[in-house]
Design an enzyme around this catalytic site. Structure first.
Site, PDB file in Angstrom:
ATOM      1  N   HIS A 152       0.856  -1.190   0.000  1.00 11.48           N
ATOM      2  CA  HIS A 152       0.000   0.000   0.000  1.00 11.48           C
ATOM      3  C   HIS A 152       0.890   1.238   0.000  1.00 11.48           C
ATOM      4  O   HIS A 152       1.873   1.286   0.731  1.00 11.48           O
ATOM      5  CB  HIS A 152      -0.883  -0.003   1.259  1.00 11.48           C
ATOM      6  CG  HIS A 152      -1.979   1.010   1.217  1.00 11.48           C
ATOM      7  ND1 HIS A 152      -1.756   2.346   1.428  1.00 11.48           N
ATOM      8  CD2 HIS A 152      -3.299   0.892   0.966  1.00 11.48           C
ATOM      9  CE1 HIS A 152      -2.908   3.002   1.313  1.00 11.48           C
ATOM     10  NE2 HIS A 152      -3.863   2.135   1.034  1.00 11.48           N
TER      11      HIS A 152
ATOM     12  N   CYS B 229      -3.664   2.537  -4.748  1.00  6.69           N
ATOM     13  CA  CYS B 229      -4.647   3.336  -4.015  1.00  6.69           C
ATOM     14  C   CYS B 229      -4.695   4.728  -4.656  1.00  6.69           C
ATOM     15  O   CYS B 229      -3.746   5.505  -4.526  1.00  6.69           O
ATOM     16  CB  CYS B 229      -4.265   3.428  -2.536  1.00  6.69           C
ATOM     17  SG  CYS B 229      -5.371   4.511  -1.616  1.00  6.69           S
TER      18      CYS B 229
ATOM     19  N   HIS C   2      -7.599   0.269  -4.680  1.00 11.31           N
ATOM     20  CA  HIS C   2      -8.386   1.057  -3.723  1.00 11.31           C
ATOM     21  C   HIS C   2      -8.861   2.283  -4.490  1.00 11.31           C
ATOM     22  O   HIS C   2      -8.027   3.104  -4.893  1.00 11.31           O
ATOM     23  CB  HIS C   2      -7.515   1.550  -2.569  1.00 11.31           C
ATOM     24  CG  HIS C   2      -7.191   0.512  -1.557  1.00 11.31           C
ATOM     25  ND1 HIS C   2      -6.480   0.789  -0.406  1.00 11.31           N
ATOM     26  CD2 HIS C   2      -7.496  -0.805  -1.484  1.00 11.31           C
ATOM     27  CE1 HIS C   2      -6.356  -0.319   0.302  1.00 11.31           C
ATOM     28  NE2 HIS C   2      -6.959  -1.295  -0.320  1.00 11.31           N
TER      29      HIS C   2
ATOM     30  N   ASP D   5     -12.841   2.722  -1.653  1.00 12.32           N
ATOM     31  CA  ASP D   5     -12.080   3.062  -0.452  1.00 12.32           C
ATOM     32  C   ASP D   5     -12.727   4.259   0.231  1.00 12.32           C
ATOM     33  O   ASP D   5     -13.060   5.248  -0.420  1.00 12.32           O
ATOM     34  CB  ASP D   5     -10.638   3.383  -0.842  1.00 12.32           C
ATOM     35  CG  ASP D   5      -9.692   3.289   0.338  1.00 12.32           C
ATOM     36  OD1 ASP D   5     -10.124   2.804   1.403  1.00 12.32           O
ATOM     37  OD2 ASP D   5      -8.529   3.700   0.197  1.00 12.32           O
ATOM     38  N   HIS D   6     -12.907   4.133   1.488  1.00  8.19           N
ATOM     39  CA  HIS D   6     -13.494   5.189   2.323  1.00  8.19           C
ATOM     40  C   HIS D   6     -14.838   5.658   1.735  1.00  8.19           C
ATOM     41  O   HIS D   6     -15.217   5.281   0.631  1.00  8.19           O
ATOM     42  CB  HIS D   6     -12.550   6.382   2.505  1.00  8.19           C
ATOM     43  CG  HIS D   6     -11.212   5.972   3.039  1.00  8.19           C
ATOM     44  ND1 HIS D   6     -10.157   6.826   3.163  1.00  8.19           N
ATOM     45  CD2 HIS D   6     -10.760   4.768   3.476  1.00  8.19           C
ATOM     46  CE1 HIS D   6      -9.121   6.175   3.643  1.00  8.19           C
ATOM     47  NE2 HIS D   6      -9.455   4.931   3.837  1.00  8.19           N
TER      48      HIS D   6
ATOM     49  N   TYR E  63     -14.995   4.273   7.016  1.00  5.48           N
ATOM     50  CA  TYR E  63     -15.563   2.975   6.652  1.00  5.48           C
ATOM     51  C   TYR E  63     -17.042   2.867   7.008  1.00  5.48           C
ATOM     52  O   TYR E  63     -17.509   1.868   7.534  1.00  5.48           O
ATOM     53  CB  TYR E  63     -14.722   1.846   7.270  1.00  5.48           C
ATOM     54  CG  TYR E  63     -13.382   1.757   6.581  1.00  5.48           C
ATOM     55  CD1 TYR E  63     -13.217   1.008   5.422  1.00  5.48           C
ATOM     56  CD2 TYR E  63     -12.280   2.491   7.046  1.00  5.48           C
ATOM     57  CE1 TYR E  63     -12.003   0.963   4.762  1.00  5.48           C
ATOM     58  CE2 TYR E  63     -11.064   2.457   6.378  1.00  5.48           C
ATOM     59  CZ  TYR E  63     -10.933   1.684   5.240  1.00  5.48           C
ATOM     60  OH  TYR E  63      -9.738   1.638   4.566  1.00  5.48           O
TER      61      TYR E  63
HETATM   62  C1  DNO Z   1      -5.792   4.160   3.790  1.00  2.25           C
HETATM   63  C2  DNO Z   1      -6.417   3.140   4.635  1.00  2.25           C
HETATM   64  C3  DNO Z   1      -5.785   1.792   4.565  1.00  2.25           C
HETATM   65  C4  DNO Z   1      -4.434   1.576   5.184  1.00  2.25           C
HETATM   66  C5  DNO Z   1      -3.890   0.222   4.818  1.00  2.25           C
HETATM   67  C6  DNO Z   1      -2.414   0.063   4.837  1.00  2.25           C
HETATM   68  O1  DNO Z   1      -5.570   4.707   2.927  1.00  2.25           O
HETATM   69  O2  DNO Z   1      -7.756   3.055   4.408  1.00  2.25           O
HETATM   70  O3  DNO Z   1      -5.950   1.275   3.303  1.00  2.25           O
HETATM   71  O4  DNO Z   1      -3.538   2.570   4.949  1.00  2.25           O
HETATM   72  O5  DNO Z   1      -4.558  -0.737   5.493  1.00  2.25           O
HETATM   73  O6  DNO Z   1      -1.933  -1.209   4.871  1.00  2.25           O
END
Ligand code: DNO
Length: 397
Positions: free
Chosen positions: A237, A275, A302, A357-358, A374
Site C-alpha cells: 500500500h 490506491c 483502492h 475506499d473510504h 468505513y
Molecule cells: C488508507 C487506509 C488503509 C491503510 C492500509 C495500509 O488509505 O484506508 O488502506 O492505509 O490498510 O496497509
C-alpha cells in the site's frame, strides 16, 4: 474488477449480511485481534474464513484479500529483532496461501499508518469527510508533540500559521487532534500515548530514506520467495499521505518509488495496492498513466478521490465523493478495464479485486458509530457509482 469490501471482523458495525446487500462479493479483512509480530495460524485463518464464507441459504462471499499483515517496526528499522519478525511474516504468508487466500496488502510506513487531522469535515451537502490539514498537522508536530528538530522542517510562514492554529485550540480540540493523528484510525496496530509515540519516533533517528529502502529490500528478498511458493501476490500500500511526516522517511509515494520497489525483487508476486486516494494526494502522480505502466503488478485497487486544496506536494486535502475531487475515477476505471483485458489475452482470467475506499458519513451513518472512513452508506454510494462506471464502459449496464 472483483467488487470487494473492507470488513474489520466480527466487531465491525457493518456486518457481513450488510455487505452482501451492498453488491460486494469479496471480503477484505485481517486478523486484527492478533498483535503485530504474532503468527496467524492455519487454524485461526481457517476459522475466520469459515465465518465469512459459510452462510448457507445466502449469496456467497469469499475472503479475497488480506489487508493488512502488519510489518513490525523492527523490520522497518532493521534492528536485531527483524529476522525473528520476518520469519513470523513468512509463516503468515505461507499459512494464508495454504488457505487459498492469494492477495496480501501490507505497508512499509514507519510508525504511523494512514493519517488524518479531521475525521468529520463538514461538506456542503451535510455529509462529513476525512481531511488532512497540513497546518493542523504542523500545529500538532510543533506545539503539541513538540518534536525535537521539527522546526527545521517547516518554513517561517508555515510555523506562523501553525502557531496561530495551535493558539486557538482549546484543551478538548487539542486532545482531539492528537487522538486523530496518533490513535484515531482503524487498522493501525497501536494506540500510542504522546510519550510512547516520541519514543518510537526516536528509534528512527538513524533511518533515512536510503536506509528504509534497504530495509524494504531486505524484507522483500526474504518474503517474496515464500509468497511465490505459497501462490500469494504481495501488494504494498502506498504512503498516506504520500510524503515524509514527522521527520520519518516514506518510500512508496510516487511512481518512481513504485518502479523502484518492483525492481528490488523481480517477481510477478512482488506487486502493488494501487490506491488512487493515496497516490492521488500528490499532483505529480499521473494515476491513469501509472496503471498503464505498472500494469500486471497491480494486484489490488483502492478507489477513492481526494480533493487537493493546493498544488503543493505538501498541501492539504480532503476526501471527496468518489466521482468528484482531483482524481478522475472514470479514467482510472477505464485503465483498469483495459488492464484486465490485456491480462485476459495473456491467460490471466482473475479480475483485479477493487474496493471502494473510504466514504463519507451520510444519511444514517451520521447517527451511528462508524469506523472513520468505513461507513456503510458512504461506501455503498461509492461502490454503486463505480460499478455503474464499469458497467457503462463495458456496455453491459
Ligand atoms: C488508507 C487506509 C488503509 C491503510 C492500509 C495500509 O488509505 O484506508 O488502506 O492505509 O490498510 O496497509
Amino acid at each position: 474488477m472483483e467488487y470487494t469490501w473492507r470488513w474489520y471482523g466480527p466487531a465491525d458495525p457493518v456486518a457481513l449480511d450488510d455487505i452482501r446487500q451492498a453488491g460486494a462479493t469479496g471480503i477484505v479483512t485481517a486478523l486484527h485481534d492478533i498483535a503485530a509480530g504474532q503468527v496467524w495460524t492455519n487454524e485461526a485463518i481457517a476459522e475466520r474464513k469459515k465465518l465469512i464464507e459459510d452462510a448457507p441459504q445466502r449469496s456467497t462471499l469469499r475472503w479475497s484479500v488480506v489487508e493488512s499483515v502488519p510489518v513490525t517496526e523492527a523490520i522497518k528499522i532493521g534492528n536485531e529483532n527483524r529476522d525473528r519478525d520476518i520469519a513470523v511474516f513468512q509463516e503468515c504468508i505461507h499459512n494464508l496461501g495454504t488457505n487459498n487466500i492469494q492477495t496480501v496488502c501490507y505497508n512499509f510506513m514507519p510508525v504511523l499508518d494512514w493519517t488524518r487531522t479531521d475525521l468529520d469535515y463538514h461538506q456542503p451537502d451535510g455529509s462529513t469527510a476525512l481531511r488532512f490539514d497540513q497546518t493542523a498537522f504542523a500545529a500538532f508536530d510543533l506545539y503539541i508533540l513538540q518534536r525535537p528538530g521539527a522546526k527545521q522542517e517547516y518554513s517561517e510562514a508555515e510555523q506562523q500559521q501553525a502557531k496561530q492554529y495551535a493558539d486557538q485550540l482549546d484543551e478538548q480540540r487539542a486532545q482531539q487532534l492528537q487522538q486523530n493523528i496518533i490513535a484515531g484510525l482503524p487498522g493501525s496496530d497501536k494506540d500510542y500515548s504522546l510519550q510512547e509515540f516520541q519514543e518510537v519516533l526516536d528509534q528512527y533517528q538513524s533511518i533515512d530514506e536510503a536506509q528504509l529502502r534497504k530495509n524494504l529490500q531486505y524484507f522483500l528478498e526474504k518474503v517474496i520467495p515464500v509468497a511465490e511458493e505459497a501462490g500469494v501476490n504481495m501488494a504494498i500500500h502506498p504512503d498516506d499521505p504520500p510524503r515524509p511526516l514527522l521527520g520519518l522517511p516514506r518510500v512508496v509515494s510516487t511512481e518512481a518509488d513504485a518502479h523502484n520497489l518492483l525492481a528490488m525483487v523481480d517477481s510477478p508476486n512482488n506487486g502493488l495496492t494501487f490506491c488512487t486516494g493515496s497516490y492521488g494526494a500528490r499532483p505529480d502522480n499521473d494515476l491513469t498513466g501509472m496503471i498503464e505502466r505498472l500494469g500486471n503488478h497491480i494486484h489490488f485497487l483502492h478507489l477513492r478521490s481526494v480533493q487537493r486544496e493546493s498544488n503543493d506536494v505538501n498541501g492539504s486535502f480532503y476526501e471527496a465523493n468518489h466521482l468528484e475531487g482531483s482524481a478522475n475515477l472514470v479514467n482510472v476505471v477505464k485503465a483498469a478495464v483495459a488492464l484486465e483485458k490485456e491480462q485476459r489475452a495473456k491467460g490471466i482470467s482473475d479480475p483485479i479485486p477493487m474496493r471502494p475506499d473510504h466514504g463519507h458519513k451520510m444519511l444514517d451513518d451520521l447517527h451511528k458509530k462508524t469506523n472513520p472512513g468505513y461507513s456503510a452508506i458512504g461506501r455503498l454510494r461509492g461502490l454503486a457509482e463505480l460499478r455503474g462506471v464499469e458497467a457503462t464502459l463495458k456496455g453491459n449496464s
